[in-house]
Scaffold this active site. Structure first.
Site, PDB file in Angstrom:
ATOM      1  N   ASP A  37       0.876  -1.184   0.000  1.00  0.00           N
ATOM      2  CA  ASP A  37       0.000   0.000   0.000  1.00  0.00           C
ATOM      3  C   ASP A  37       0.908   1.228   0.000  1.00  0.00           C
ATOM      4  OD1 ASP A  37      -3.246   0.199   1.111  1.00  0.00           O
ATOM      5  OD2 ASP A  37      -2.072   2.049   0.954  1.00  0.00           O
ATOM      6  N   ASP A  63       3.556   3.082  -4.177  1.00  0.00           N
ATOM      7  CA  ASP A  63       2.490   3.861  -4.803  1.00  0.00           C
ATOM      8  C   ASP A  63       2.294   3.281  -6.203  1.00  0.00           C
ATOM      9  OD1 ASP A  63       0.970   5.675  -6.256  1.00  0.00           O
ATOM     10  OD2 ASP A  63       1.761   7.402  -5.160  1.00  0.00           O
ATOM     11  N   VAL A  64       1.136   2.684  -6.456  1.00  0.00           N
ATOM     12  CA  VAL A  64       0.957   1.967  -7.721  1.00  0.00           C
ATOM     13  C   VAL A  64       0.767   2.890  -8.928  1.00  0.00           C
ATOM     14  CG1 VAL A  64       0.076  -0.148  -6.635  1.00  0.00           C
ATOM     15  CG2 VAL A  64      -1.543   1.616  -7.427  1.00  0.00           C
ATOM     16  N   ASN A  90      -5.951  -4.576  -6.155  1.00  0.00           N
ATOM     17  CA  ASN A  90      -7.088  -4.064  -5.380  1.00  0.00           C
ATOM     18  C   ASN A  90      -7.029  -2.559  -5.159  1.00  0.00           C
ATOM     19  OD1 ASN A  90      -9.203  -4.178  -3.056  1.00  0.00           O
ATOM     20  ND2 ASN A  90      -7.348  -3.396  -2.073  1.00  0.00           N
ATOM     21  N   TYR A 157     -13.930   6.838 -13.166  1.00  0.00           N
ATOM     22  CA  TYR A 157     -14.037   5.609 -12.362  1.00  0.00           C
ATOM     23  C   TYR A 157     -14.736   4.508 -13.164  1.00  0.00           C
ATOM     24  CZ  TYR A 157     -14.924   2.571  -8.338  1.00  0.00           C
ATOM     25  OH  TYR A 157     -14.959   1.491  -7.476  1.00  0.00           O
ATOM     26  N   LYS A 161     -13.114   0.985 -14.410  1.00  0.00           N
ATOM     27  CA  LYS A 161     -13.619  -0.303 -13.914  1.00  0.00           C
ATOM     28  C   LYS A 161     -14.185  -1.168 -15.042  1.00  0.00           C
ATOM     29  CE  LYS A 161     -12.443   0.213  -9.579  1.00  0.00           C
ATOM     30  NZ  LYS A 161     -11.364  -0.608  -9.004  1.00  0.00           N
TER      31      LYS A 161
HETATM   32  N1  LIG Z   1     -15.902   0.159  -1.057  1.00  0.00           N
HETATM   33  C1  LIG Z   1     -16.706   0.013  -2.080  1.00  0.00           C
HETATM   34  O1  LIG Z   1     -17.928   0.242  -1.970  1.00  0.00           O
HETATM   35  C2  LIG Z   1     -16.184  -0.479  -3.414  1.00  0.00           C
HETATM   36  C3  LIG Z   1     -17.118  -0.866  -4.379  1.00  0.00           C
HETATM   37  C4  LIG Z   1     -16.667  -1.329  -5.597  1.00  0.00           C
HETATM   38  C5  LIG Z   1     -15.310  -1.436  -5.845  1.00  0.00           C
HETATM   39  N2  LIG Z   1     -14.423  -1.054  -4.880  1.00  0.00           N
HETATM   40  C6  LIG Z   1     -13.002  -1.191  -5.211  1.00  0.00           C
HETATM   41  O2  LIG Z   1     -12.368  -1.952  -4.209  1.00  0.00           O
HETATM   42  C7  LIG Z   1     -10.988  -1.588  -4.130  1.00  0.00           C
HETATM   43  C8  LIG Z   1     -10.620  -1.351  -2.673  1.00  0.00           C
HETATM   44  O3  LIG Z   1     -11.375  -0.272  -2.181  1.00  0.00           O
HETATM   45  P1  LIG Z   1     -11.767  -0.070  -0.658  1.00  0.00           P
HETATM   46  O4  LIG Z   1     -13.219   0.195  -0.639  1.00  0.00           O
HETATM   47  O5  LIG Z   1     -11.217  -1.147   0.182  1.00  0.00           O
HETATM   48  O6  LIG Z   1     -11.051   1.330  -0.404  1.00  0.00           O
HETATM   49  P2  LIG Z   1     -10.107   1.869   0.775  1.00  0.00           P
HETATM   50  O7  LIG Z   1      -9.938   3.313   0.459  1.00  0.00           O
HETATM   51  O8  LIG Z   1     -10.619   1.468   2.105  1.00  0.00           O
HETATM   52  O9  LIG Z   1      -8.749   1.094   0.495  1.00  0.00           O
HETATM   53  C9  LIG Z   1      -8.016   1.322  -0.685  1.00  0.00           C
HETATM   54  C10 LIG Z   1      -6.549   1.171  -0.373  1.00  0.00           C
HETATM   55  O10 LIG Z   1      -5.831   1.439  -1.587  1.00  0.00           O
HETATM   56  C11 LIG Z   1      -4.735   2.253  -1.249  1.00  0.00           C
HETATM   57  N3  LIG Z   1      -4.322   3.052  -2.390  1.00  0.00           N
HETATM   58  C12 LIG Z   1      -4.999   4.031  -3.020  1.00  0.00           C
HETATM   59  N4  LIG Z   1      -4.248   4.562  -3.986  1.00  0.00           N
HETATM   60  C13 LIG Z   1      -3.070   3.902  -3.959  1.00  0.00           C
HETATM   61  C14 LIG Z   1      -1.881   4.006  -4.704  1.00  0.00           C
HETATM   62  N5  LIG Z   1      -1.715   4.941  -5.650  1.00  0.00           N
HETATM   63  N6  LIG Z   1      -0.879   3.148  -4.432  1.00  0.00           N
HETATM   64  C15 LIG Z   1      -1.004   2.228  -3.457  1.00  0.00           C
HETATM   65  N7  LIG Z   1      -2.101   2.099  -2.699  1.00  0.00           N
HETATM   66  C16 LIG Z   1      -3.113   2.929  -2.959  1.00  0.00           C
HETATM   67  C17 LIG Z   1      -5.204   3.143  -0.104  1.00  0.00           C
HETATM   68  O11 LIG Z   1      -4.107   3.661   0.646  1.00  0.00           O
HETATM   69  C18 LIG Z   1      -6.060   2.163   0.676  1.00  0.00           C
HETATM   70  O12 LIG Z   1      -5.323   1.482   1.660  1.00  0.00           O
HETATM   71  C19 LIG Z   1     -10.823  -0.376  -5.037  1.00  0.00           C
HETATM   72  O13 LIG Z   1     -10.284  -0.783  -6.270  1.00  0.00           O
HETATM   73  C20 LIG Z   1     -12.244   0.119  -5.224  1.00  0.00           C
HETATM   74  O14 LIG Z   1     -12.438   0.805  -6.438  1.00  0.00           O
HETATM   75  C21 LIG Z   1     -14.824  -0.576  -3.668  1.00  0.00           C
END
Ligand SMILES: NC(=O)c1ccc[n+]([C@@H]2O[C@H](COP(=O)([O-])OP(=O)(O)OC[C@H]3O[C@@H](n4cnc5c(N)ncnc54)[C@H](O)[C@@H]3O)[C@@H](O)[C@H]2O)c1
Length: 255
Positions: A37, A63-64, A90, A157, A161
């Site tokens: 992360d 940082d991805v 993820n 977004y 996706k």
């Molecule tokens: N929560 C939802 O409702 C939901 C719904 C559909 C899809 N998603 C997808 O699920 C995935 C995870 O989301 P989440 O809800 O757990 O979010 P979250 O914000 O709780 O966690 C996301 C993590 O990704 C990390 N991150 C963000 N940008 C980054 C980067 N440039 N480099 C490295 N790390 C990075 C953040 O620091 C964080 O720890 C995402 O791809 C999101 O689009 C989430």
């Protein structure tokens, strides 16, 4: 026997949210996890939680949105563990529901770098590694219900996706049907994580489409719900599942 015994996994964005839940769950099932992360404190917290539960994890701050760093991350798994069995892309961000009119080049690039380019970069590195291994490997890309419906996020977004589903299916078709690399998508609905807190300045025009889809009252899943679904897809129980999109949304898109 543990479902991921002897396996190794990289999970991006596993310092928080559903990535963290996946890391804990995979480790519980015997995987060694490279917890990655950009949030250093989050990485440490996930590694500590896995270790405290008797699992094995190595922390990695990446940082991805940085291509060279993503490349190094994938190869780090080989250095740390000797092999790479599972890659979960993820890490992701949302876009304040910016529409095609309100999105800027800057906001578009930021979202596409993290949500689409990063999975492309990591898969480009991981596929040859997995192909060279006797037992191949598994890729899991995290999309969203915004990956096949228009109104579940802003323009960037939703585009990212949708695109990650195409990328995954192409990998599945090219390297999975006759090859050794399975690739699938998990498409979550609404999941309780920190991501909602990053919606600080929503475009009301973009949000209207979410409202019309029942988004403000959609069923709410947990990170653990996503981890269970992800576990199935990366485990050998899903050995015949390739190029699929598993929707985990509590039935939101069935309405
Ligand atoms: N929560 C939802 O409702 C939901 C719904 C559909 C899809 N998603 C997808 O699920 C995935 C995870 O989301 P989440 O809800 O757990 O979010 P979250 O914000 O709780 O966690 C996301 C993590 O990704 C990390 N991150 C963000 N940008 C980054 C980067 N440039 N480099 C490295 N790390 C990075 C953040 O620091 C964080 O720890 C995402 O791809 C999101 O689009 C989430």
């Amino acid at each position: 026997m543990a479902r991921l015994a002897g396996k190794t996994a990289i999970i991006t964005g596993s310092g928080n949210g559903m990535g963290k839940a996946m890391a804990l769950r995979f480790a519980q099932e015997g995987a060694q996890v490279l917890v990655s992360d950009r949030d250093e404190a989050g990485v440490q917290a996930t590694v500590d939680a896995i270790t405290a539960a008797g699992g094995k994890a190595v922390g990695d701050v990446t940082d991805v949105s940085d291509e060279a760093a993503v490349k190094a991350l994938v190869h780090r798994a080989e250095t740390e563990f000797g092999h790479l069995d599972i890659l979960v892309n993820n890490a992701g961000i949302v876009d304040n529901f910016k529409t095609v009119v309100s999105a800027t080049d800057e906001s578009w690039d930021k979202v596409l770098k993290i949500n689409l380019y990063a999975p492309f970069w990591s898969c480009r590195e991981a596929v040859p590694i997995m192909e060279a291994q006797e037992n191949g490997g598994v890729i899991l890309n995290i999309s969203s219900v915004g990956g096949f419906f228009g109104g579940r996020g802003g323009a960037a977004y939703v585009t990212s996706k949708h695109a990650v589903i195409g990328l995954t299916r192409n990998i599945a078709a090219t390297y999975g049907v006759k090859g050794k690399v399975r690739a699938n998508v998990l498409a979550p609905g609404s999941v309780v994580t920190n991501i909602g807190a990053t919606i600080t300045d929503p475009d009301p025009v973009g949000q209207k489409a979410l409202q019309a889809s029942g988004g403000f009252e959609s069923p709410q899943g947990s990170g653990e719900d996503m981890a269970d679904a992800a576990l199935y897809l990366v485990s050998d129980e899903a050995k015949f599942v390739n190029g699929s999109v598993l929707v985990a949304d509590g039935g939101w898109t069935a309405l």
